[in-house]
Design a protein around this motif. Structure first.
Motif, PDB file in Angstrom:
ATOM      1  N   LEU A   8     -11.190  81.797  55.354  1.00  0.00           N
ATOM      2  CA  LEU A   8     -10.692  81.332  56.640  1.00  0.00           C
ATOM      3  C   LEU A   8     -11.862  80.816  57.471  1.00  0.00           C
ATOM      4  CD1 LEU A   8      -8.241  84.241  57.521  1.00  0.00           C
ATOM      5  CD2 LEU A   8      -7.744  82.120  56.338  1.00  0.00           C
ATOM      6  N   PRO A   9     -11.637  79.772  58.267  1.00  0.00           N
ATOM      7  CA  PRO A   9     -12.721  79.279  59.119  1.00  0.00           C
ATOM      8  C   PRO A   9     -13.100  80.321  60.151  1.00  0.00           C
ATOM      9  CG  PRO A   9     -10.637  78.213  59.685  1.00  0.00           C
ATOM     10  CD  PRO A   9     -10.409  79.003  58.415  1.00  0.00           C
ATOM     11  N   ILE A 154      -3.662  72.217  57.385  1.00  0.00           N
ATOM     12  CA  ILE A 154      -4.292  71.630  56.209  1.00  0.00           C
ATOM     13  C   ILE A 154      -5.058  72.712  55.465  1.00  0.00           C
ATOM     14  CG2 ILE A 154      -5.953  69.920  55.374  1.00  0.00           C
ATOM     15  CD1 ILE A 154      -5.351  68.280  57.894  1.00  0.00           C
ATOM     16  N   VAL A 155      -4.825  72.820  54.162  1.00  0.00           N
ATOM     17  CA  VAL A 155      -5.522  73.785  53.315  1.00  0.00           C
ATOM     18  C   VAL A 155      -6.272  73.022  52.229  1.00  0.00           C
ATOM     19  CG1 VAL A 155      -5.293  75.812  51.833  1.00  0.00           C
ATOM     20  CG2 VAL A 155      -3.714  75.489  53.749  1.00  0.00           C
ATOM     21  N   VAL A 156      -7.539  73.321  52.082  1.00  0.00           N
ATOM     22  CA  VAL A 156      -8.400  72.630  51.127  1.00  0.00           C
ATOM     23  C   VAL A 156      -8.629  73.509  49.901  1.00  0.00           C
ATOM     24  CG1 VAL A 156     -10.720  71.720  50.739  1.00  0.00           C
ATOM     25  CG2 VAL A 156      -9.542  71.252  52.898  1.00  0.00           C
ATOM     26  N   ILE A 157      -8.549  72.907  48.716  1.00  0.00           N
ATOM     27  CA  ILE A 157      -8.864  73.591  47.463  1.00  0.00           C
ATOM     28  C   ILE A 157      -9.998  72.837  46.786  1.00  0.00           C
ATOM     29  CG2 ILE A 157      -8.034  74.282  45.180  1.00  0.00           C
ATOM     30  CD1 ILE A 157      -5.249  74.454  46.293  1.00  0.00           C
ATOM     31  N   ASP A 158     -11.035  73.578  46.380  1.00  0.00           N
ATOM     32  CA  ASP A 158     -12.144  72.962  45.666  1.00  0.00           C
ATOM     33  C   ASP A 158     -12.843  74.040  44.839  1.00  0.00           C
ATOM     34  OD1 ASP A 158     -13.750  70.084  46.100  1.00  0.00           O
ATOM     35  OD2 ASP A 158     -14.999  71.697  45.286  1.00  0.00           O
ATOM     36  N   PRO A 159     -13.294  73.701  43.614  1.00  0.00           N
ATOM     37  CA  PRO A 159     -13.970  74.704  42.794  1.00  0.00           C
ATOM     38  C   PRO A 159     -15.373  75.039  43.267  1.00  0.00           C
ATOM     39  CG  PRO A 159     -13.943  72.582  41.670  1.00  0.00           C
ATOM     40  CD  PRO A 159     -13.100  72.430  42.894  1.00  0.00           C
ATOM     41  N   ASN A 160     -15.937  74.215  44.136  1.00  0.00           N
ATOM     42  CA  ASN A 160     -17.296  74.419  44.629  1.00  0.00           C
ATOM     43  C   ASN A 160     -17.262  75.240  45.916  1.00  0.00           C
ATOM     44  OD1 ASN A 160     -19.883  74.121  45.839  1.00  0.00           O
ATOM     45  ND2 ASN A 160     -20.224  72.267  44.649  1.00  0.00           N
ATOM     46  N   GLY A 161     -17.864  76.436  45.869  1.00  0.00           N
ATOM     47  CA  GLY A 161     -17.859  77.292  47.048  1.00  0.00           C
ATOM     48  C   GLY A 161     -18.583  76.677  48.227  1.00  0.00           C
ATOM     49  N   GLY A 162     -19.671  75.933  47.951  1.00  0.00           N
ATOM     50  CA  GLY A 162     -20.386  75.277  49.037  1.00  0.00           C
ATOM     51  C   GLY A 162     -19.538  74.235  49.741  1.00  0.00           C
ATOM     52  N   VAL A 163     -18.718  73.510  48.976  1.00  0.00           N
ATOM     53  CA  VAL A 163     -17.825  72.511  49.556  1.00  0.00           C
ATOM     54  C   VAL A 163     -16.767  73.183  50.432  1.00  0.00           C
ATOM     55  CG1 VAL A 163     -16.089  70.762  49.024  1.00  0.00           C
ATOM     56  CG2 VAL A 163     -18.216  70.838  47.726  1.00  0.00           C
ATOM     57  N   VAL A 164     -16.250  74.319  49.962  1.00  0.00           N
ATOM     58  CA  VAL A 164     -15.253  75.051  50.753  1.00  0.00           C
ATOM     59  C   VAL A 164     -15.879  75.590  52.034  1.00  0.00           C
ATOM     60  CG1 VAL A 164     -13.734  77.071  50.765  1.00  0.00           C
ATOM     61  CG2 VAL A 164     -13.851  75.607  48.747  1.00  0.00           C
ATOM     62  N   ASP A 165     -17.144  76.001  51.967  1.00  0.00           N
ATOM     63  CA  ASP A 165     -17.840  76.431  53.181  1.00  0.00           C
ATOM     64  C   ASP A 165     -17.915  75.281  54.193  1.00  0.00           C
ATOM     65  OD1 ASP A 165     -18.236  78.978  52.247  1.00  0.00           O
ATOM     66  OD2 ASP A 165     -20.234  78.560  51.438  1.00  0.00           O
ATOM     67  N   GLU A 166     -18.153  74.071  53.703  1.00  0.00           N
ATOM     68  CA  GLU A 166     -18.177  72.909  54.588  1.00  0.00           C
ATOM     69  C   GLU A 166     -16.796  72.663  55.198  1.00  0.00           C
ATOM     70  OE1 GLU A 166     -19.723  69.539  52.559  1.00  0.00           O
ATOM     71  OE2 GLU A 166     -21.620  70.499  52.020  1.00  0.00           O
ATOM     72  N   ASN A 168     -14.633  74.988  55.818  1.00  0.00           N
ATOM     73  CA  ASN A 168     -14.504  76.018  56.847  1.00  0.00           C
ATOM     74  C   ASN A 168     -15.206  75.594  58.134  1.00  0.00           C
ATOM     75  OD1 ASN A 168     -14.705  78.867  54.563  1.00  0.00           O
ATOM     76  ND2 ASN A 168     -12.962  77.660  55.216  1.00  0.00           N
ATOM     77  N   GLU A 169     -16.413  75.027  57.976  1.00  0.00           N
ATOM     78  CA  GLU A 169     -17.140  74.567  59.156  1.00  0.00           C
ATOM     79  C   GLU A 169     -16.387  73.456  59.882  1.00  0.00           C
ATOM     80  OE1 GLU A 169     -20.965  73.407  57.822  1.00  0.00           O
ATOM     81  OE2 GLU A 169     -21.604  75.447  57.279  1.00  0.00           O
ATOM     82  N   ASP A 170     -15.605  72.679  59.127  1.00  0.00           N
ATOM     83  CA  ASP A 170     -14.793  71.627  59.734  1.00  0.00           C
ATOM     84  C   ASP A 170     -13.499  72.175  60.340  1.00  0.00           C
ATOM     85  OD1 ASP A 170     -16.687  69.776  58.984  1.00  0.00           O
ATOM     86  OD2 ASP A 170     -15.666  69.237  57.114  1.00  0.00           O
ATOM     87  N   VAL A 176     -11.317  78.666  47.069  1.00  0.00           N
ATOM     88  CA  VAL A 176     -12.271  78.363  46.008  1.00  0.00           C
ATOM     89  C   VAL A 176     -11.579  78.581  44.664  1.00  0.00           C
ATOM     90  CG1 VAL A 176     -14.505  78.915  44.998  1.00  0.00           C
ATOM     91  CG2 VAL A 176     -14.172  79.123  47.458  1.00  0.00           C
ATOM     92  N   GLY A 177     -11.495  77.539  43.859  1.00  0.00           N
ATOM     93  CA  GLY A 177     -10.855  77.694  42.559  1.00  0.00           C
ATOM     94  C   GLY A 177     -10.486  76.362  41.936  1.00  0.00           C
ATOM     95  N   ASP A 178     -10.004  76.443  40.711  1.00  0.00           N
ATOM     96  CA  ASP A 178      -9.593  75.284  39.924  1.00  0.00           C
ATOM     97  C   ASP A 178      -8.153  74.930  40.261  1.00  0.00           C
ATOM     98  OD1 ASP A 178      -9.041  73.370  38.067  1.00  0.00           O
ATOM     99  OD2 ASP A 178      -9.618  74.556  36.317  1.00  0.00           O
TER     100      ASP A 178
END
Length: 332
Positions: A8-9, A154-166, A168-170, A176-178
């Protein structure tokens, strides 16, 4: 991490800043005890010389809040003892809580995050799931926000944890997952989603995500991006409602820009929502039924009827249930 990958952000606080903040609180509690003792030095007795100085007051405050308590300085007057009961003892407890704050935070964080996640899940319906938060995914999200969507829808799904952190910042909830795994899509509550946008890095991955998403939500509008046009039929047969061929679309834009820069500028204007000419879709109004596209409100360029997009010139009469694709002309 909360619930197997859901993030969660939230406000990010650096570890150093958190430690310094706790240290400041501890010093404030120590200072408060010192001031209480210093305000009534005559109410305390030092077993060494019978008198209590300001240095003795600071010493007493230190050993008191740390619960060391050597007993060489003690409150003797009724007022000093009352202050110790009512004020100094609570400050001692606060000081200890601050010292073990990191441990307490670890113990309580999971409970707090579980509560926030469950509350988020209970309210999540009619939202948009974006699988892949790369360049295309971010552009799609920006367009949604420009069309009055809220960040919590809006819910974002991405396998890269760093991308999901970004993400969250947005201000977006991230998973995080496939996206090809049904368990990951379920964490994003895809069963109650209204729309699914898929913008992965590979066309075969996109097809698998579309297939999985469609099996979990037969009613959602699924829009997918592919790199090669030859994969368009595969992704459509997997369940996508709309397929965008990104590489060929960019190539066509390059060709148009070469032959007709003005046309390229207009197309680019359409793609940038809110900056000039905008395309939008709306239902036909009751007063427009039975009329022509020219008689309808706005500049109608196409009609959506029974799932087919028909150019306005081929629609002699508007029918109930039609949806109109209209050009919005900004006012001067």
């Amino acid at each position: 991490m909360t619930d197997a990958g859901i993030r969660l952000p939230q406000e990010q606080v650096s570890p150093l800043r958190a430690v310094l903040r706790r240290l400041w609180y501890a010093l404030a509690a120590l200072g408060a005890v010192f001031l209480l003792v210093a305000s009534d030095l005559d109410g305390y007795k030092d077993s060494y010389d019978g008198k209590v100085s300001l240095l003795d007051a600071l010493y007493y405050a230190t050993v008191t809040v740390s619960t060391t308590g050597y007993g060489d300085i003690t409150p003797t007057s009724d007022l000093a003892r009352l202050i110790n009961i009512v004020l100094v003892t609570p400050l001692r407890i606060v000081f200890l809580v601050i010292l073990v704050g990191t441990t307490l935070e670890v113990l309580t964080r999971r409970t707090r995050e579980d509560f926030l996640t469950n509350r988020w899940r209970s309210k999540l319906t009619g939202h948009t799931v974006v699988v892949g938060y790369g360049t295309k995914g971010r552009a799609a999200v920006r367009t949604l926000l420009e069309n009055d969507r809220t960040r919590d829808s809006i819910v974002v799904i991405d396998p890269n944890g760093g991308v999901v952190d970004e993400a969250n910042e947005d201000g977006f909830v991230g998973v995080v997952g496939d996206g090809t795994r049904s368990s990951v899509l379920r964490r994003a509550r895809i069963e109650t989603a209204k729309e699914v946008i898929i913008s992965t890095q590979r066309d075969d991955t996109t097809a698998l995500v579309v297939l999985t998403a469609r099996s979990l939500n037969p009613k959602a509008v699924i829009v997918a991006a592919v790199r090669e046009s030859e994969n368009d039929p595969l992704v459509r047969s997997s369940g996508a409602d709309v397929v965008i061929t990104s590489s060929e679309a960019a190539g066509r834009m390059l060709g148009v820009a070469t032959q007709s820069p003005a046309v390229s500028t207009i197309i680019d204007d359409f793609l940038m929502y809110g900056t000039g000419l905008d395309l939008y879709e709306r239902p036909v109004k009751p007063g427009e039924v039975g009329g022509t596209c020219e008689q309808a409100e706005g500049m109608v360029v196409a009609v959506v009827r029974d799932g087919r997009v028909i150019p306005y010139a081929k629609v002699p009469t508007l029918l109930a249930g039609d949806r109109l694709v209209v050009i919005h002309v900004p006012e001067d």
